[in-house]
Write a protein that holds these residues in place. Sequence first.
Motif, mmCIF file in Angstrom:
data_model
loop_
_atom_site.group_PDB
_atom_site.id
_atom_site.type_symbol
_atom_site.label_atom_id
_atom_site.label_comp_id
_atom_site.label_asym_id
_atom_site.label_seq_id
_atom_site.Cartn_x
_atom_site.Cartn_y
_atom_site.Cartn_z
ATOM 1 N N GLY A 207 -7.891 6.147 3.181
ATOM 2 C CA GLY A 207 -7.967 5.273 4.249
ATOM 3 C C GLY A 207 -9.338 4.788 4.718
ATOM 4 O O GLY A 207 -9.433 3.583 5.581
ATOM 5 N N VAL A 208 -10.327 5.417 4.093
ATOM 6 C CA VAL A 208 -11.612 4.659 4.613
ATOM 7 C C VAL A 208 -11.859 3.713 3.598
ATOM 8 O O VAL A 208 -11.219 3.566 2.429
ATOM 9 N N GLY A 209 -12.849 2.773 3.724
ATOM 10 C CA GLY A 209 -13.215 1.675 2.869
ATOM 11 C C GLY A 209 -12.185 0.632 3.084
ATOM 12 O O GLY A 209 -11.947 -0.109 3.845
ATOM 13 N N ALA A 210 -11.398 0.421 2.070
ATOM 14 C CA ALA A 210 -10.717 -0.869 1.926
ATOM 15 C C ALA A 210 -9.674 -1.010 2.982
ATOM 16 O O ALA A 210 -9.209 -1.850 3.677
ATOM 17 N N GLN A 211 -9.175 0.279 3.539
ATOM 18 C CA GLN A 211 -8.213 0.258 4.680
ATOM 19 C C GLN A 211 -8.935 0.362 6.028
ATOM 20 O O GLN A 211 -8.141 0.390 7.036
ATOM 21 N N GLY A 212 -10.211 0.536 5.991
ATOM 22 C CA GLY A 212 -10.758 0.423 7.469
ATOM 23 C C GLY A 212 -10.829 1.439 8.314
ATOM 24 O O GLY A 212 -10.933 1.564 9.440
ATOM 25 N N VAL A 231 -12.663 13.109 1.581
ATOM 26 C CA VAL A 231 -12.339 11.923 1.850
ATOM 27 C C VAL A 231 -12.057 11.128 0.814
ATOM 28 O O VAL A 231 -13.171 10.968 0.045
ATOM 29 N N ASN A 232 -11.033 10.398 0.660
ATOM 30 C CA ASN A 232 -10.802 9.376 -0.427
ATOM 31 C C ASN A 232 -11.400 8.012 -0.266
ATOM 32 O O ASN A 232 -11.037 7.341 0.896
ATOM 33 N N SER A 233 -11.809 7.326 -1.280
ATOM 34 C CA SER A 233 -12.097 5.969 -1.134
ATOM 35 C C SER A 233 -11.897 5.402 -2.728
ATOM 36 O O SER A 233 -12.240 6.084 -3.606
HETATM 37 O O1 LIG Z 1 -1.571 7.955 2.973
HETATM 38 C C1 LIG Z 1 -1.955 7.660 2.057
HETATM 39 C C2 LIG Z 1 -1.540 8.417 0.963
HETATM 40 C C3 LIG Z 1 -2.056 7.815 -0.220
HETATM 41 N N1 LIG Z 1 -2.869 6.893 -0.360
HETATM 42 C C4 LIG Z 1 -3.512 6.646 -1.600
HETATM 43 O O2 LIG Z 1 -4.919 6.569 -1.505
HETATM 44 C C5 LIG Z 1 -5.585 5.489 -2.339
HETATM 45 C C6 LIG Z 1 -6.287 4.652 -1.375
HETATM 46 O O3 LIG Z 1 -6.757 3.752 -1.957
HETATM 47 P P1 LIG Z 1 -7.898 2.731 -1.138
HETATM 48 O O4 LIG Z 1 -8.194 1.576 -2.211
HETATM 49 O O5 LIG Z 1 -9.088 3.688 -0.795
HETATM 50 O O6 LIG Z 1 -7.338 1.951 -0.246
HETATM 51 C C7 LIG Z 1 -4.497 4.872 -2.893
HETATM 52 O O7 LIG Z 1 -4.067 5.280 -4.362
HETATM 53 C C8 LIG Z 1 -3.105 5.095 -2.136
HETATM 54 O O8 LIG Z 1 -1.894 4.826 -2.964
HETATM 55 C C9 LIG Z 1 -3.328 6.069 0.824
HETATM 56 O O9 LIG Z 1 -3.995 5.109 0.855
HETATM 57 N N2 LIG Z 1 -2.710 6.638 1.991
#
Ligand SMILES: O=c1ccn([C@@H]2O[C@H](COP(=O)(O)O)[C@@H](O)[C@H]2O)c(=O)[nH]1
Length: 266
Positions: A207-212, A231-233
């Motif tokens: 949720g960081v980056g594109a989701q703000g 932390v995923n982006s």
């Molecule tokens: O709660 C959640 C669970 C999974 N996702 C997944 O993570 C990435 C986020 O991508 P961004 O481009 O950084 O927004 C994507 O694969 C989602 O399906 C999530 O966003 N939120």
Amino acid sequence: MGFFEDLAARIDSRDTMVCVGLDPDPDRLPEDVRDAELPRWQFNRRIIDATHECAACYKPNAAFYEGADGWRALAETIAYAHGKDVPVILDAKRGDIGNTARQYASALDRADAITVNPYMGRDSLQPFLSREEKGIFALCRTSNPGGKDFQNLELASYDEYLYEHVARRMAEWDEHGNVGLVVGATRPEELERVREIAPDLPFLVPGVGAQGGDVEAAVEHGRTAAGVGVVNSTRGIIFAGEEREDWDRAAGAAAKRLRDRLNEYR
Ligand SMILES: O=c1ccn([C@@H]2O[C@H](COP(=O)(O)O)[C@@H](O)[C@H]2O)c(=O)[nH]1
């Protein structure tokens, strides 16, 4: 070693909490890989080359690998990431009756960890929980706007929200130290609350980056006391250089920027 020990070692040795999402959206692939054999794999290979030094782990989302070529691209991607010593979380959000879940859990023959949907209860998770050396991340409080529709329902009999109950239960079911939670950075107060309930579970924070989402909260609450959590982006890294010829370099720079930003709060 189990998944979370491997992940902890990677976080420490590379000084990074960045989980690089690998969602090779066919509509957004650069022209120079579109005509290659297995374009998704060619794209990922160059993204991995450009980002692996900043990556604590990779997170391919299974939705982007549907179809025979997709599964081949995914297998190549996982093997290549492993060749760079980077663990891989397959974001597949699995969950079904035990007999079916056993088949789903075979995805862990390749990946190091997987995301699961706990909605169908403990037996649906058991085939994943039993793979002691592998990690599972259960959806707890997701980052999307509709996450509140069910996850924030109050459970009268427990006097808590559903997402809080999921966190509590997952901590109880963590018999082998292989359980983590997915908690989005878009709801910082709830991220904090989940950390209170499950102090020892590592979080995968999207949720960081594109989701703000809130980067500081992601770092502060995403990690255990031992410093394990990522932390995923995804789009913010892999498509940082969209329209540019050196799109892979741009992705590498974006991963480095995120690493440095996260490290400011560590
Ligand atoms: O709660 C959640 C669970 C999974 N996702 C997944 O993570 C990435 C986020 O991508 P961004 O481009 O950084 O927004 C994507 O694969 C989602 O399906 C999530 O966003 N939120």
